[in-house]
Motif scaffolding. Structure first.
Motif, PDB file in Angstrom:
ATOM      1  N   PRO A   1       0.823  -1.225   0.000  1.00 16.56           N
ATOM      2  CA  PRO A   1       0.000   0.000   0.000  1.00 16.56           C
ATOM      3  C   PRO A   1       0.851   1.266   0.000  1.00 16.56           C
ATOM      4  N   ARG A   2       1.928   1.273   0.779  1.00 15.38           N
ATOM      5  CA  ARG A   2       2.812   2.442   0.789  1.00 15.38           C
ATOM      6  C   ARG A   2       3.494   2.606  -0.560  1.00 15.38           C
ATOM      7  N   ALA A   3       3.938   1.486  -1.138  1.00 17.02           N
ATOM      8  CA  ALA A   3       4.574   1.544  -2.457  1.00 17.02           C
ATOM      9  C   ALA A   3       3.604   2.131  -3.483  1.00 17.02           C
ATOM     10  N   GLU A   4       2.358   1.668  -3.456  1.00 11.72           N
ATOM     11  CA  GLU A   4       1.368   2.161  -4.417  1.00 11.72           C
ATOM     12  C   GLU A   4       1.127   3.652  -4.254  1.00 11.72           C
ATOM     13  N   SER A   5       1.018   4.110  -2.997  1.00 10.45           N
ATOM     14  CA  SER A   5       0.772   5.529  -2.752  1.00 10.45           C
ATOM     15  C   SER A   5       1.926   6.393  -3.248  1.00 10.45           C
ATOM     16  N   LEU A   6       3.147   6.016  -2.882  1.00  8.02           N
ATOM     17  CA  LEU A   6       4.315   6.814  -3.274  1.00  8.02           C
ATOM     18  C   LEU A   6       4.541   6.794  -4.778  1.00  8.02           C
ATOM     19  N   LEU A   7       4.445   5.616  -5.390  1.00  8.39           N
ATOM     20  CA  LEU A   7       4.683   5.510  -6.829  1.00  8.39           C
ATOM     21  C   LEU A   7       3.602   6.227  -7.620  1.00  8.39           C
ATOM     22  N   THR A   8       2.364   6.185  -7.130  1.00 10.96           N
ATOM     23  CA  THR A   8       1.275   6.890  -7.810  1.00 10.96           C
ATOM     24  C   THR A   8       1.491   8.397  -7.758  1.00 10.96           C
ATOM     25  N   GLU A   9       1.883   8.898  -6.578  1.00 11.07           N
ATOM     26  CA  GLU A   9       2.141  10.340  -6.452  1.00 11.07           C
ATOM     27  C   GLU A   9       3.241  10.785  -7.407  1.00 11.07           C
ATOM     28  N   ALA A  10       4.327  10.034  -7.433  1.00  8.70           N
ATOM     29  CA  ALA A  10       5.438  10.414  -8.310  1.00  8.70           C
ATOM     30  C   ALA A  10       5.049  10.286  -9.774  1.00  8.70           C
ATOM     31  N   THR A  11       4.273   9.264 -10.109  1.00  8.73           N
ATOM     32  CA  THR A  11       3.813   9.084 -11.487  1.00  8.73           C
ATOM     33  C   THR A  11       2.951  10.253 -11.927  1.00  8.73           C
ATOM     34  N   GLN A  12       2.065  10.690 -11.053  1.00 14.04           N
ATOM     35  CA  GLN A  12       1.183  11.815 -11.388  1.00 14.04           C
ATOM     36  C   GLN A  12       1.956  13.113 -11.570  1.00 14.04           C
ATOM     37  N   ALA A  13       3.163  13.155 -11.006  1.00 13.22           N
ATOM     38  CA  ALA A  13       4.030  14.330 -11.201  1.00 13.22           C
ATOM     39  C   ALA A  13       4.922  14.179 -12.429  1.00 13.22           C
ATOM     40  N   GLY A  14       4.758  13.066 -13.168  1.00 14.37           N
ATOM     41  CA  GLY A  14       5.507  12.886 -14.404  1.00 14.37           C
ATOM     42  C   GLY A  14       6.810  12.126 -14.252  1.00 14.37           C
ATOM     43  N   HIS A  15       7.001  11.398 -13.131  1.00 10.22           N
ATOM     44  CA  HIS A  15       8.238  10.664 -12.899  1.00 10.22           C
ATOM     45  C   HIS A  15       8.184   9.328 -13.639  1.00 10.22           C
ATOM     46  N   THR A  16       8.984   9.201 -14.682  1.00  7.33           N
ATOM     47  CA  THR A  16       8.921   8.045 -15.570  1.00  7.33           C
ATOM     48  C   THR A  16       9.316   6.754 -14.878  1.00  7.33           C
ATOM     49  N   GLU A  17      10.382   6.791 -14.085  1.00 10.18           N
ATOM     50  CA  GLU A  17      10.849   5.582 -13.421  1.00 10.18           C
ATOM     51  C   GLU A  17       9.820   5.085 -12.411  1.00 10.18           C
ATOM     52  N   ALA A  18       9.162   6.025 -11.724  1.00 14.70           N
ATOM     53  CA  ALA A  18       8.114   5.646 -10.781  1.00 14.70           C
ATOM     54  C   ALA A  18       6.957   4.961 -11.515  1.00 14.70           C
ATOM     55  N   GLU A  19       6.613   5.469 -12.693  1.00 14.82           N
ATOM     56  CA  GLU A  19       5.513   4.854 -13.442  1.00 14.82           C
ATOM     57  C   GLU A  19       5.879   3.440 -13.879  1.00 14.82           C
ATOM     58  N   ALA A  20       7.149   3.228 -14.245  1.00 17.48           N
ATOM     59  CA  ALA A  20       7.578   1.880 -14.607  1.00 17.48           C
ATOM     60  C   ALA A  20       7.423   0.930 -13.425  1.00 17.48           C
ATOM     61  N   ASN A  21       7.796   1.385 -12.233  1.00 15.24           N
ATOM     62  CA  ASN A  21       7.675   0.532 -11.048  1.00 15.24           C
ATOM     63  C   ASN A  21       6.226   0.366 -10.601  1.00 15.24           C
ATOM     64  N   LEU A  22       5.392   1.361 -10.870  1.00 13.39           N
ATOM     65  CA  LEU A  22       3.964   1.187 -10.628  1.00 13.39           C
ATOM     66  C   LEU A  22       3.423   0.092 -11.542  1.00 13.39           C
ATOM     67  N   GLY A  23       3.938   0.047 -12.766  1.00 12.67           N
ATOM     68  CA  GLY A  23       3.578  -1.031 -13.679  1.00 12.67           C
ATOM     69  C   GLY A  23       4.019  -2.389 -13.155  1.00 12.67           C
ATOM     70  N   VAL A  24       5.201  -2.446 -12.549  1.00  9.29           N
ATOM     71  CA  VAL A  24       5.683  -3.699 -11.956  1.00  9.29           C
ATOM     72  C   VAL A  24       4.757  -4.143 -10.827  1.00  9.29           C
ATOM     73  N   LEU A  25       4.318  -3.185 -10.005  1.00  7.67           N
ATOM     74  CA  LEU A  25       3.381  -3.502  -8.926  1.00  7.67           C
ATOM     75  C   LEU A  25       2.086  -4.081  -9.491  1.00  7.67           C
ATOM     76  N   ARG A  26       1.551  -3.456 -10.528  1.00 10.23           N
ATOM     77  CA  ARG A  26       0.320  -3.956 -11.143  1.00 10.23           C
ATOM     78  C   ARG A  26       0.552  -5.351 -11.745  1.00 10.23           C
ATOM     79  N   TYR A  27       1.723  -5.579 -12.288  1.00  8.77           N
ATOM     80  CA  TYR A  27       2.063  -6.894 -12.843  1.00  8.77           C
ATOM     81  C   TYR A  27       2.029  -7.947 -11.737  1.00  8.77           C
TER      82      TYR A  27
END
Length: 475
Positions: free
Chosen positions: A265-291
């Motif tokens: 849950p913490r990973a999802e919250s942090l990675l989502t926040e960074a993704t929404q700010a345009g952080h590409t690496e965070a979005e890749a890891n959010l994809g890993v979480l969804r995987y």
């Protein structure tokens, strides 16, 4: 907007005053902190997309790649201008992690200088003056900037200057470490990284981004032994202060359990926040979480978006997903294109797989044996990768690269054997036996003195391999 005879900075100021401030910062950094100059130009490019869209287009993504594409699709950019923006975006990615792209200091400096000029030419075109750049003069970069930076850091106790000195030393140290291929830790490199940590510590009380960098320094042992707990604490503090890099890294730690208990849950919250700010690496890891959660379509969407944003690891992963049809339709050609892109950007797993495809699949996209060899050598150089050693050894022994070199083939097998796991050794043994037999069969037939000498040397190298000398074929 711009008039003839203006300097580069004045031309950009005539286009937009706020954009000119970002550009001035990039110029100041270019000679002494070129990685920071590239990052600042990427920030300026992001600002430029907003200027062009104002009142005419609403973006549906913070991702810079998507913003550029949206402007292009809305015909607010020409094809050449969109390509120029994508080049600058890619340059910014290299500035973020120059060591991952295996750049040296000279290459990084040249890249920063070229990016400054390219940014000016882009703004000049967008100002309505066309492609001719004669109407502005690109001023030489200031040789006094380094002295000014040091003065501000030491005499004025300026936190920004201290942080920038830290970044300059960090980049220099990491590039030197990369050039050494991780085999040795030269005292000079360690001293440079220690200086980086020192200056981050000076700025940490005033700047959240310096606290983040200080945390990274503790994690990676820039000075003395690593201190994981202290590093993560500093990174966590920077994340609460809104540093997107800190959110992305802390989210990755929570996802993988590095330095802390896995906390999805913490990973999802942090990675989502960074993704929404345009952080590409965070979005890749959010994809890993969804995987990992089995939400493959969402995983593919995030990883593919990060791939389009220029993150090489995501490009490699999206290639694998396309080849398997995970969260998407199977697309062998699309998979190979993303694999080629990741390999071109220096992603080592992609370079190895792409080399294999080029060596063994004649139908693959853009097969190039010279490039395949170059990829294998770089993978070996930067990661001491045993499968890459075996691949290159076989290619040299079998003449796949257009020549036969049994000496290097044997040397590569020997190095692989010294580094191999038990599983890898089981693969190496039959390869060694095959090459040894090949040499024994050719030696009596050889009439060329140089060839005979090479075969004898290869035979010696094979006999020196760990655990193999006693199994040599009988003469």
């Amino acid at each position: 907007m711009a008039g003839k005879g203006l300097t580069d900075t004045a031309m950009i100021a005539a286009f937009d005053a706020g954009l000119a401030e970002e550009y001035r910062r990039a110029r100041r950094f270019a000679k002494d902190v070129p990685a920071q100059a590239l990052l600042t130009l990427r920030s300026a490019l992001y600002k430029l997309t907003g200027i062009l869209a104002a009142g005419r287009l609403t973006f549906d993504s913070p991702n810079l790649y998507n913003r550029i594409e949206s402007l292009s699709q809305a015909r607010l950019l020409g094809v050449r201008q969109a390509r120029a923006m994508h080049r600058l975006r890619a340059d910014g990615n290299r500035g973020a992690h120059p060591e991952k792209y295996h750049l040296d200091e000279a290459s990084l400096l040249a890249l920063a200088n070229k990016a400054l000029l390219n940014f000016c030419q882009l703004v000049s075109e967008l100002s309505g003056k066309g492609a001719d750049t004669a109407h502005f003069e690109f001023e030489p970069l200031d040789d006094l900037s380094n002295r000014e930076l040091c003065y501000r850091a030491v005499m004025a106790d300026d936190a920004e200057a201290q942080y920038l000195l830290g970044m300059a030393f960090k980049t220099q140290g990491l590039l030197a470490r990369d050039a050494q291929q991780g085999l040795v830790d030269e005292p000079t490199t360690s001293a440079v990284l220690a200086k980086a940590q020192y200056w981050f510590a000076q700025a940490a009380s005033s700047l959240a981004v310096a606290r983040y960098e200080l945390g990274v320094a503790f994690l990676h042992a820039y000075q003395g032994p690593a201190d994981e707990a202290k590093g993560i604490s500093l990174i966590a503090d920077a994340a609460t202060q809104g540093v997107e890099d800190a959110k992305a890294l802390l989210g990755y730690f929570a996802l993988t359990g590095q330095g802390m208990v896995v906390d999805l849950p913490r990973a999802e919250s942090l990675l989502t926040e960074a993704t929404q700010a345009g952080h590409t690496e965070a979005e890749a890891n959010l994809g890993v979480l969804r995987y990992q959660q089995g939400r493959l379509e969402e995983a593919y969407r995030h990883i593919e978006s990060a791939a389009r944003g220029g993150f090489p690891q995501a490009q490699y992963h999206v290639s694998l997903m396309l080849s398997r049809g995970e969260g998407c339709r199977i697309d062998p050609l699309g998979a190979e294109r993303w694999l080629a892109e990741a390999a071109e950007q220096g992603q080592l797993d992609a370079m190895l797989l792409r080399a294999r495809h080029m060596l063994h699949d004649e139908a693959t996209l853009g097969s190039d044996l010279t490039l395949a060899e170059d990829y294998l050598r770089k993978v070996i150089r930067f990661s001491r990768n045993v499968p890459a050693m075996l691949e290159l050894s076989m290619a040299l022994a079998d003449g796949i690269l257009g020549r036969i070199d049994v000496v290097e083939a044997a040397a590569l097998l020997g190095e692989a054997a010294r580094l191999a796991s038990d599983e890898e050794l089981a693969i190496i043994t039959p390869l060694w036996q095959s090459l040894a037999t090949q040499i024994e069969n050719v030696l009596p037939l050889s009439v060329n003195a140089d060839e005979k000498k090479a075969l004898e040397r290869a035979k010696e190298l094979l006999l020196e391999m760990p655990g193999q000398g006693e199994s040599a074929p009988e003469q």
